[in-house]
Design an enzyme around this catalytic site. Structure first.
Site, short mmCIF file in Angstrom:
data_model
loop_
_atom_site.label_atom_id
_atom_site.label_comp_id
_atom_site.label_asym_id
_atom_site.label_seq_id
_atom_site.Cartn_x
_atom_site.Cartn_y
_atom_site.Cartn_z
N LYS A 1 0.34 -1.09 -0.47
CA LYS A 1 -0.38 -0.02 -0.33
C LYS A 1 0.81 1.36 0.19
O LYS A 1 1.94 0.75 0.54
CB LYS A 1 -1.06 0.40 1.63
CG LYS A 1 -1.68 -0.96 1.48
CD LYS A 1 -2.96 -0.43 2.52
CE LYS A 1 -3.90 -1.67 2.79
NZ LYS A 1 -4.74 -1.35 1.28
N ARG B 1 -10.50 -11.70 2.13
CA ARG B 1 -10.72 -12.51 1.75
C ARG B 1 -10.60 -13.31 1.30
O ARG B 1 -11.14 -14.79 2.07
CB ARG B 1 -11.18 -12.08 0.16
CG ARG B 1 -10.54 -12.42 -0.60
CD ARG B 1 -10.93 -11.52 -1.97
NE ARG B 1 -11.26 -9.49 -1.95
CZ ARG B 1 -11.64 -8.72 -3.26
NH1 ARG B 1 -11.80 -9.02 -3.90
NH2 ARG B 1 -11.32 -7.69 -2.69
#
Ligand code: BES
Ligand code: MN
Ligand code: ZN
Length: 497
Positions: free
Chosen positions: A279, A353
């Site tokens: 990120k 997920r």
């Protein structure tokens, strides 16, 4: 905080701070009128002079008022528009809670008699007042922060003045509110702790401590256990961290032995660097809040255990840290999930997920009545709904409706988004059963569609709390959401059985 119920005439109550709500303009509500008479008309004249702020929740203090027994009067604005809305009710109590939390008075009495939004029961009013006032007293004691001047302790004893009589139901409602605030406080603490303290092991210890305190069973599965179960998707996310992956499983058994449990699954990424798909640096510290789903599961379990709700609830927390490193998963890696389905990891930053899918497969073994997962899953959800509503997805409409109602009733709202099969094509992979990346369009929906592939055998809902679980900026911190929504949902489930 100790919250009790009182009845009687407000002017005779001996307390540190007496809290009264009034509208910024127009007529005084009935109990305020009584008080105004005792005060020789001062309340009415303050309203007339425009001293009461137009914004619901703004406050004004009168020290040593004559004509009443209280040491001070805290006047809280109910806003401009009558009749009282639910939002004004909440804002007024939050304003009062904040003022009481930083006051020198250790004791207060809040006049609730006038605070009655249309269509809400006395129990609802007490549950919410107790929760909001107790939550207003929340403070995070940062472990590393030196305080030069100690802050006043605030009002630890709060009486809620209601119309007589005080029934058992009303007392229970106030206890429920305080217990929800207690659950929120745990969720907030876990979120606010620095990520070098609140790591996967810390989440596991917190679960174990809760189990010990309330007498429920907690299992902590270690890496070897997860390997045996075939949770290769979860393990891929945590591989490069020095803090080993954990799966925390908490068994709250308040209901009949045979009753199917409600399973809550909370994303516990204690820090999300993005992994190899790193990120950008800006605001990266806020990725310590990526375990907020887990925090809300631990917090909600604390609430229901405190209340001894007669239901069975299992809390599952997959706890990992998503780091880059020589051992990290790569974009292009293909892993086999516990379900047997294979996943091509196209972006290591879509890690939520990957841990949830294995936890959701694990949930099958409990023959659940329903499963609700809570996750700071997608930035796209923040784009869609901002910080006001959590995103809700479900494969069962009655369950979705129940959770939406829990949101409306608690003021911790969610908004439903579609889970249509039409979106599933975005998860196609050339090299595995699916990819973990759905492309730029409808990012929250494709993330939920990914999870839906692992939840086919039970009723399931997913709450994306990326925008609601924490706030940035000057007031940076965890919000404790969606503990109120989940608690409201479980309270009504426990009343239905
Ligand atoms: N933890 C983030 C989601 C997030 C973003 C939470 C902002 C709170 C605030 C999640 O793991 C993530 O990185 N999601 C990616 C998914 C993408 C790579 C498909 C995102 O939203 O950008
Ligand atoms: Mn991520
Ligand atoms: Zn994440």
């Amino acid at each position: 905080m100790n919250i009790t119920l009182l009845s009687g005439s407000p002017e005779t109550i001996q307390t540190g701070t007496l809290v009264i709500g009034v509208f910024a303009d127009g007529a005084l509500p009935p109990t305020a009128q009584l008080l105004d008479a005792a005060l020789g008309g001062r309340l009415a004249s303050l309203v007339k002079l425009g001293e009461v702020g137009a914004e619901a929740g703004s406050t004004l203090v009168l020290h040593g008022p004559t004509g009443v027994a209280a040491e001070r009067l805290l006047i809280v604005s109910l806003g401009k528009t009558q009749p009282l809305s639910e939002k004004a009710f909440r804002d007024a109590l939050a304003g009062a809670g904040k003022a009481l939390a930083s006051s020198v008075a250790t004791q207060a009495c809040v006049i609730l008699s006038d605070l009655a939004p249309a269509g809400r029961s006395p129990e609802w009013r007490l549950r919410h007042a107790a929760r909001i006032l107790a939550d207003g007293a929340y403070r995070f004691d940062a472990p590393g922060k030196r305080r030069d001047a100690p802050k006043p302790p605030g009002a630890g004893e709060i009486g809620l003045l209601i119309e007589a009589p005080t029934t058992e139901e009303l007392k229970t409602a106030a206890r429920e509110g305080a217990a929800i605030a207690e659950g929120m406080a745990l969720a907030k603490d876990l979120g606010n702790l620095p990520p070098n303290v609140c790591n996967p092991g810390y989440l596991a210890e917190t679960g174990q401590a809760l189990g010990k305190e309330f007498g429920f069973e907690v299992d902590v599965l270690e890496r070897a256990d997860l390997e045996k179960l075939g949770m290769w998707s979860l393990l891929a996310v945590g591989r490069a961290s020095y803090s080993p992956c954990k799966l925390v499983v908490m068994h709250y058994r308040g209901g009949p032995a045979g009753a199917q449990p409600i399973v809550l699954v909370g994303k516990g990424v204690t820090f999300d660097t993005g992994g190899v798909s790193l990120k950008p640096a800006a605001l990266l510290d806020e990725m310590k809040y990526d375990m907020s789903g887990a925090g809300s599961v631990l917090g909600t379990l604390k609430t229901i255990a405190r209340l001894g709700l007669p239901i069975n609830v299992i809390g599952i927390v997959p706890a990992v840290e998503n780091m880059p490193g020589g051992n990290a998963a790569r974009p292009g890696d293909v892993v086999t999930s516990m379900s047997g389905q294979t996943i091509e990891i196209l972006n290591t930053d879509a890690e939520g997920r990957l841990i949830l899918c294995d936890a959701l497969t694990y949930a099958e073994r409990f023959n659940p009545a329903c499963v609700v997962d809570i996750a700071t899953l997608t930035g796209a959800c923040v784009v869609a709904l901002g910080s006001h509503a959590s995103g809700l997805f479900a494969n069962d409409e009655p369950l979705a409706a129940e959770l939406l109602k829990g949101g409306v009733d608690s003021g911790d709202r969610a908004w439903q988004l579609p889970l249509w099969d039409d979106y599933q094509v975005q998860l196609k992979s050339n090299f595995a059963d699916m990819s973990n990346l759905g492309g730029p369009a409808a990012g929250s929906v494709t993330a939920a569609c990914f999870l839906a592939r692992f939840t086919k055998t039970y009723k399931w809902a997913h709450l994306d709390v990326a925008g609601t679980a924490s706030i940035g900026g000057d007031a940076k911190g965890s919000t404790g959401r969606p503990v109120p929504l989940l608690s409201e949902f479980l309270l009504s489930r426990s009343q239905a059985t």
